[in-house]
Design an enzyme around this catalytic site. Structure first.
Site: not given
Ligand SMILES: NC(=O)c1ccc[n+]([C@@H]2O[C@H](COP(=O)([O-])OP(=O)(O)OC[C@H]3O[C@@H](n4cnc5c(N)ncnc54)[C@H](OP(=O)(O)O)[C@@H]3O)[C@@H](O)[C@H]2O)c1
Length: 454
Positions: A50, A62, A123, A147, A223
């Site tokens: 970088a 949260r 997405k 990405e 997607k």
């Molecule tokens: N998981 C995958 O494999 C994957 C793959 C591709 C794309 N994505 C995308 O990546 C994103 C995250 O996915 P994830 O699977 O990591 O989700 P996740 O495990 O449910 O984590 C969501 C995080 O957001 C926090 N959060 C929720 N509401 C909030 C608010 N109002 N203010 C502040 N923080 C808040 C939660 O806090 P707490 O921890 O305190 O509850 C948690 O840390 C999504 O858009 C998803 O579509 C995920």
């Protein structure tokens, strides 16, 4: 009206950590913690690539007290994620909360308005509000990078936007949802039915408690809309994606498909057909001799067919903590190094509003499964209806005789090319025959190898 394009602002040099790029990370869930792990483990390598270190200076979650696999270290904690956009010690906002609207969108808009680059894996938000966010990024002269939003670790956004920039893309298709691919692969390997395999996938954590987003094809459609915009230079239009899920695919369909030389996959496909952009997500029969037929389990794959490069297949992990965070890290390194590309490949004012193609005009081959009374003349009646609608049968399979005529026997046929509107009409008439017991089940056949030569 296209938003005015501002001069791109010089990228921040940061104040903390001797020129470090300071990150505000919203969301420390699966992907957020994956990102922390990569940034900590590969800190030296990332700093070298970088041109400066990447340092997480602020986070938002949260529940601050929740136990997490990693400690973000001495960072500022914001209860409201939008405060990351206002934090003077944050140069770049990383949005890993999720959800099409709500706090994720509010944060991204606020950061872009403040001229701060945004990196997101979201997405759903991009599919629904990508146009708005891209206009804001352009008018603020800053970056919106995503990405990780499509196919996890696979660098498909960069491939389309940069690697294939000199090409006209003819067609793009892919396996864009790992949960559906896992279910279909397991159904094939075990001969079990959809509901049974879905329940197991939920137990194993491969499917959500509410699986509808995945199994109904919505996630893949989000997607596909993003990829189609990049590939065809069009304004993102998620509402125009034709979407069907996998819940009607049975173990019998999978077994019959295999006998006919195919596998069943949930594909997202985008292609210009008769002057319109057709975007569609639905189960497909794909020939066994195509590489995509052998992309199994939770893996994703994207195939591009373009004028100079020809066919390219990218395959890899489409989800999971580190595979997804790997793509987030790549975007962050680009931003730190000053590499920049317009959100959808060309400045927003050059994006076309392409006419959506109609599925009724789509021409393709079909697999049809019918449950019929085992009696003379049934096949003749069905053939007559198909003939009246200009559809010819390519092959027909019927196994054994009915033991119990109440339940009938399955008959499976494949057709030569037909217009979708004709196929719908024929299936409606077939369903009304007294000898046909259930609603006919049709699945489109994609003869993927043939199309490239065309
Ligand atoms: N998981 C995958 O494999 C994957 C793959 C591709 C794309 N994505 C995308 O990546 C994103 C995250 O996915 P994830 O699977 O990591 O989700 P996740 O495990 O449910 O984590 C969501 C995080 O957001 C926090 N959060 C929720 N509401 C909030 C608010 N109002 N203010 C502040 N923080 C808040 C939660 O806090 P707490 O921890 O305190 O509850 C948690 O840390 C999504 O858009 C998803 O579509 C995920």
């Amino acid at each position: 009206m296209a938003a005015p394009v501002a001069e791109r602002k010089p990228l921040p040099t940061g104040t903390a950590g001797g020129g470090a790029l300071r990150l505000g990370v919203a969301g420390l869930g699966t992907v957020g913690c994956g990102l922390l792990a990569i940034l900590q483990r590969n800190a030296d390598l990332i700093a070298a690539r970088a041109g400066r270190p990447l340092q997480v200076t602020a986070v938002s979650v949260r529940q601050r007290r929740k136990k997490r696999p990693l400690d973000p270290g001495p960072v500022r904690w914001h209860a409201n994620p939008v405060d990351l956009a206002r934090d003077p010690e944050v140069d770049v906002v990383v949005e890993l909360i999720g959800g099409a609207s709500g706090p994720a969108r509010d944060l991204c808009l606020a950061a872009l308005k403040a001229g701060k680059p945004v990196v997101t894996a979201n997405k759903a938000m991009l599919a629904e509000h990508g146009g708005l966010l891209a206009r804001q990024a352009a008018s603020s002269g800053t970056v919106l990078a995503y990405e990780a939003a499509v196919a996890g670790a696979i660098p498909v956004i960069k491939t389309l936007r940069e690697g294939l920039a000199g090409n006209r893309v003819h067609r793009l298709y892919g396996i864009l949802n790992g949960t559906c691919n896992y279910i279909l692969t397991t159904m094939e390997q075990t001969g079990r039915d959809f509901a049974d395999v879905l329940a197991e996938a939920q137990r194993l954590g491969y499917a959500e408690a509410d699986p509808s987003f995945d199994v109904d094809g919505i996630d893949a459609a989000h997607k596909l809309a993003i990829l189609a915009s990049l590939a065809f230079g069009s304004i993102i239009d998620f509402r125009k994606v034709h979407v069907e899920g996998i819940s009607r695919v049975s173990a019998a369909d999978i077994a019959m498909a295999s006998e006919l030389g195919y596998r069943i996959k949930l594909l997202g496909l985008a292609q210009m057909e008769q002057g319109g952009l057709v975007q569609r997500v639905h189960p497909c029969l794909v020939p066994l001799d195509t590489p995509i037929a052998h992309v199994d389990g939770v893996y994703n794959a994207v195939v591009t067919e373009s004028c100079a490069a020809g066919r390219i297949l990218l395959e890899g992990r489409g989800a999971g903590a580190e595979p997804t965070a790997s793509a987030v890290a790549a975007d962050l390194i680009d931003i730190a190094a000053g590499r920049f590309a317009p959100v959808f490949g060309v400045p927003g004012r050059h994006l076309a509003r392409l006419r959506p193609g109609s599925m009724r005009d789509h021409v393709g081959c079909y697999y049809v499964r019918l449950q019929v009374h085992d009696q003379p003349g049934v096949i003749a009646d069905i053939s007559a209806i198909l003939k009246r609608n200009g559809i010819s049968i390519e092959s027909l399979l019927q196994h054994g005789r009915a033991v119990d005529d109440e339940r009938g026997v399955p008959v499976v046929m494949t057709t030569h090319e037909a217009r979708e509107a004709s196929m719908d009409k024929a299936l409606g008439a077939i369903a009304r025959l007294a000898s046909v017991l259930d609603r006919p089940h049709a699945i489109r056949i994609e003869k993927l190898n043939e199309a490239e030569e065309g």
